[in-house]
Design a protein around this motif. Structure first.
Motif, PDB file in Angstrom:
ATOM      1  N   LEU A   1       0.873  -0.992  -0.143  1.00  0.00           N
ATOM      2  CA  LEU A   1      -0.160   0.139  -0.010  1.00  0.00           C
ATOM      3  C   LEU A   1       0.797   1.267  -0.025  1.00  0.00           C
ATOM      4  CD1 LEU A   1      -2.961   0.627   2.316  1.00  0.00           C
ATOM      5  CD2 LEU A   1      -1.349   2.348   2.414  1.00  0.00           C
ATOM      6  N   ILE A   2       2.091   1.223   0.933  1.00  0.00           N
ATOM      7  CA  ILE A   2       2.538   2.332   1.061  1.00  0.00           C
ATOM      8  C   ILE A   2       3.539   2.591  -0.243  1.00  0.00           C
ATOM      9  CG2 ILE A   2       4.496   3.532   2.196  1.00  0.00           C
ATOM     10  CD1 ILE A   2       3.631   2.296   4.850  1.00  0.00           C
ATOM     11  N   ALA A   3       4.029   1.673  -0.942  1.00  0.00           N
ATOM     12  CA  ALA A   3       4.687   1.760  -2.051  1.00  0.00           C
ATOM     13  C   ALA A   3       3.938   2.249  -3.332  1.00  0.00           C
ATOM     14  CB  ALA A   3       5.333   0.259  -2.444  1.00  0.00           C
ATOM     15  N   ASP A   4       2.760   1.656  -3.414  1.00  0.00           N
ATOM     16  CA  ASP A   4       1.693   2.073  -4.523  1.00  0.00           C
ATOM     17  C   ASP A   4       1.215   3.735  -4.070  1.00  0.00           C
ATOM     18  OD1 ASP A   4       2.143  -0.161  -5.566  1.00  0.00           O
ATOM     19  OD2 ASP A   4       0.001  -0.909  -5.132  1.00  0.00           O
ATOM     20  N   ALA A   5       1.125   4.138  -2.678  1.00  0.00           N
ATOM     21  CA  ALA A   5       0.714   5.487  -2.487  1.00  0.00           C
ATOM     22  C   ALA A   5       1.807   6.445  -3.057  1.00  0.00           C
ATOM     23  CB  ALA A   5       0.455   5.544  -1.378  1.00  0.00           C
ATOM     24  N   LYS A   6       3.312   5.880  -2.754  1.00  0.00           N
ATOM     25  CA  LYS A   6       4.443   6.535  -3.180  1.00  0.00           C
ATOM     26  C   LYS A   6       4.231   6.972  -4.476  1.00  0.00           C
ATOM     27  CE  LYS A   6       9.374   6.759  -2.066  1.00  0.00           C
ATOM     28  NZ  LYS A   6      10.337   6.051  -1.363  1.00  0.00           N
ATOM     29  N   LYS A   7       4.078   5.873  -5.474  1.00  0.00           N
ATOM     30  CA  LYS A   7       4.071   5.907  -6.683  1.00  0.00           C
ATOM     31  C   LYS A   7       3.020   7.101  -7.250  1.00  0.00           C
ATOM     32  CE  LYS A   7       5.412   1.231  -7.584  1.00  0.00           C
ATOM     33  NZ  LYS A   7       4.641  -0.206  -7.724  1.00  0.00           N
ATOM     34  N   ALA A   8       2.120   7.102  -6.372  1.00  0.00           N
ATOM     35  CA  ALA A   8       1.014   8.006  -6.679  1.00  0.00           C
ATOM     36  C   ALA A   8       1.149   9.305  -6.278  1.00  0.00           C
ATOM     37  CB  ALA A   8      -0.365   7.382  -6.407  1.00  0.00           C
ATOM     38  N   GLY A   9       2.506   9.803  -5.598  1.00  0.00           N
ATOM     39  CA  GLY A   9       2.865  10.855  -5.103  1.00  0.00           C
ATOM     40  C   GLY A   9       2.465  11.262  -3.661  1.00  0.00           C
ATOM     41  N   VAL A  10       2.026  10.221  -2.908  1.00  0.00           N
ATOM     42  CA  VAL A  10       1.292  10.308  -1.754  1.00  0.00           C
ATOM     43  C   VAL A  10       2.088   9.694  -0.538  1.00  0.00           C
ATOM     44  CG1 VAL A  10      -0.850   9.709  -0.145  1.00  0.00           C
ATOM     45  CG2 VAL A  10      -1.056  10.157  -2.626  1.00  0.00           C
ATOM     46  N   ALA A  11       2.698  10.483   0.336  1.00  0.00           N
ATOM     47  CA  ALA A  11       3.517  10.171   1.534  1.00  0.00           C
ATOM     48  C   ALA A  11       2.668   9.727   2.679  1.00  0.00           C
ATOM     49  CB  ALA A  11       4.446  11.206   1.810  1.00  0.00           C
ATOM     50  N   ILE A  12       2.894   8.340   2.860  1.00  0.00           N
ATOM     51  CA  ILE A  12       2.574   7.782   4.193  1.00  0.00           C
ATOM     52  C   ILE A  12       3.451   7.327   5.017  1.00  0.00           C
ATOM     53  CG2 ILE A  12       1.060   5.787   5.027  1.00  0.00           C
ATOM     54  CD1 ILE A  12      -0.536   6.067   2.281  1.00  0.00           C
ATOM     55  N   SER A  13       3.523   7.755   6.379  1.00  0.00           N
ATOM     56  CA  SER A  13       4.700   6.993   7.032  1.00  0.00           C
ATOM     57  C   SER A  13       3.789   6.116   8.496  1.00  0.00           C
ATOM     58  CB  SER A  13       5.403   8.280   7.891  1.00  0.00           C
ATOM     59  OG  SER A  13       4.250   9.088   8.584  1.00  0.00           O
ATOM     60  N   VAL A  14       4.719   5.488   9.056  1.00  0.00           N
ATOM     61  CA  VAL A  14       4.281   4.442  10.044  1.00  0.00           C
ATOM     62  C   VAL A  14       4.793   5.047  11.219  1.00  0.00           C
ATOM     63  CG1 VAL A  14       4.256   2.033  10.913  1.00  0.00           C
ATOM     64  CG2 VAL A  14       4.054   2.690   8.485  1.00  0.00           C
ATOM     65  N   THR A  15       3.785   5.226  12.118  1.00  0.00           N
ATOM     66  CA  THR A  15       4.280   5.754  13.614  1.00  0.00           C
ATOM     67  C   THR A  15       4.159   4.534  14.707  1.00  0.00           C
ATOM     68  OG1 THR A  15       2.283   6.550  14.013  1.00  0.00           O
ATOM     69  CG2 THR A  15       3.697   8.189  13.184  1.00  0.00           C
ATOM     70  N   ASP A  16       3.168   3.645  14.346  1.00  0.00           N
ATOM     71  CA  ASP A  16       3.064   2.707  15.515  1.00  0.00           C
ATOM     72  C   ASP A  16       2.635   1.231  14.655  1.00  0.00           C
ATOM     73  OD1 ASP A  16       3.537   1.884  18.102  1.00  0.00           O
ATOM     74  OD2 ASP A  16       2.027   3.045  18.902  1.00  0.00           O
ATOM     75  N   GLY A  17       3.038   0.172  15.208  1.00  0.00           N
ATOM     76  CA  GLY A  17       2.565  -0.909  14.556  1.00  0.00           C
ATOM     77  C   GLY A  17       2.200  -1.986  15.869  1.00  0.00           C
ATOM     78  N   TYR A  18       3.067  -3.135  15.664  1.00  0.00           N
ATOM     79  CA  TYR A  18       2.627  -4.010  16.847  1.00  0.00           C
ATOM     80  C   TYR A  18       3.125  -3.419  18.103  1.00  0.00           C
ATOM     81  CZ  TYR A  18       3.560  -7.890  19.924  1.00  0.00           C
ATOM     82  OH  TYR A  18       3.676  -8.789  20.731  1.00  0.00           O
ATOM     83  N   ARG A  19       2.318  -3.740  18.959  1.00  0.00           N
ATOM     84  CA  ARG A  19       2.610  -3.366  20.602  1.00  0.00           C
ATOM     85  C   ARG A  19       2.305  -4.399  21.467  1.00  0.00           C
ATOM     86  NH1 ARG A  19      -1.621   1.287  21.160  1.00  0.00           N
ATOM     87  NH2 ARG A  19      -0.561   2.719  19.422  1.00  0.00           N
ATOM     88  N   ASP A  20       3.566  -4.609  22.181  1.00  0.00           N
ATOM     89  CA  ASP A  20       3.552  -5.766  23.010  1.00  0.00           C
ATOM     90  C   ASP A  20       2.644  -5.619  24.250  1.00  0.00           C
ATOM     91  OD1 ASP A  20       5.332  -4.347  24.622  1.00  0.00           O
ATOM     92  OD2 ASP A  20       7.007  -5.639  24.082  1.00  0.00           O
ATOM     93  N   TYR A  21       2.552  -6.473  25.100  1.00  0.00           N
ATOM     94  CA  TYR A  21       1.546  -6.253  26.277  1.00  0.00           C
ATOM     95  C   TYR A  21       2.036  -5.147  27.015  1.00  0.00           C
ATOM     96  CZ  TYR A  21      -1.656  -7.097  29.983  1.00  0.00           C
ATOM     97  OH  TYR A  21      -2.715  -6.661  31.215  1.00  0.00           O
ATOM     98  N   ASP A  22       3.219  -5.104  27.337  1.00  0.00           N
ATOM     99  CA  ASP A  22       3.855  -4.062  28.314  1.00  0.00           C
ATOM    100  C   ASP A  22       3.573  -2.738  27.666  1.00  0.00           C
ATOM    101  OD1 ASP A  22       4.338  -5.606  30.439  1.00  0.00           O
ATOM    102  OD2 ASP A  22       6.626  -5.716  29.877  1.00  0.00           O
ATOM    103  N   SER A  23       3.877  -2.623  26.351  1.00  0.00           N
ATOM    104  CA  SER A  23       3.744  -1.364  25.763  1.00  0.00           C
ATOM    105  C   SER A  23       2.240  -0.971  25.725  1.00  0.00           C
ATOM    106  CB  SER A  23       4.146  -1.405  24.206  1.00  0.00           C
ATOM    107  OG  SER A  23       5.469  -1.807  23.966  1.00  0.00           O
TER     108      SER A  23
END
Ligand SMILES: [Zn+2]
Length: 209
Positions: free
Chosen positions: A118-140
């Motif tokens: 998704l992010i790669a295809d958005a980039k090709k379309a000139g759209v920047a998408i960044s990731v701030t948070d993904g998997y979060r373990d229990y303590d997080s």
């Protein structure tokens, strides 16, 4: 034996991909064969512009070609990856997670594959998408709940042990208005849905919806 042959085949593909990014030997008569410190310092330039070793590693090791239908079939009736149910939310083994390009975050491997696409295809379309948070373990999840308050009490965090981040199924994204609009139009094609009111940055991998 067929499985072993398939693994051999996959390993040789990975070797070939890594070799294609490896430094080319520089022929120069009498030069020492060891890499100089300047060569090591400039190793980042060995990879295509805008990528790092982590991106290349992710691209060659991910299990490519997990269709949305296949991914959906790997979720149980509660929407969690069946193979992870025995471990529990926030206790997902590292081997079931895969890196998200351009960040230090990870997700359940099939979700990561589709978000990276998704992010790669958005980039090709000139759209920047960044990731701030993904998997979060229990303590997080415990930490985030303490910082942001429980969603049920007007805050922005799930009760620890119930977050979709704890299955590696949710990602929080950096989206400007253009990217937000792009996501609302296209994310579904990659299995991602916006499903938490008040959290337009939170996108969940829900390929069966
Ligand atoms: Zn989130």
């Amino acid at each position: 034996m067929e499985a072993i042959a398939a693994i051999d085949q996959r390993l040789s593909e990975i070797h070939a991909r890594i070799a294609s990014f490896a430094p080319r030997p520089t022929p120069s008569a009498g030069a020492p064969s060891a890499l100089s410190s300047s060569a090591l310092a400039s190793s980042a330039s060995l990879y295509p512009a805008g990528t790092s070793f982590a991106d290349v590693f992710a691209s060659v090791t991910q299990t490519s070609g997990t269709s949305l239908a296949t991914a959906a079939s790997q979720l149980n009736s509660a929407g969690a990856p069946t193979s992870l149910a025995g471990y529990g939310n926030g206790r997902v083994p590292e081997t079931s997670l895969a890196p998200l390009a351009g960040s230090n975050e990870r997700m359940w491997a099939p979700a990561a594959e589709h978000l990276n696409n998704l992010i790669a295809d958005a980039k090709k379309a000139g759209v920047a998408i960044s990731v701030t948070d993904g998997y979060r373990d229990y303590d997080s999840q415990v930490r985030v709940a303490a910082q942001k308050g429980l969603y049920s009490e007007g805050g922005l965090a799930a009760s620890p042990g119930t977050s979709e981040h704890g299955w590696g199924l949710a990602a929080d994204l950096g989206l400007d208005p253009t990217a937000q609009a792009w996501m609302r139009e296209h994310a579904k094609e990659y299995g991602f849905v916006e499903n938490v009111p008040r959290e337009p940055w939170h996108w969940e991998f829900s390929p069966s919806v």
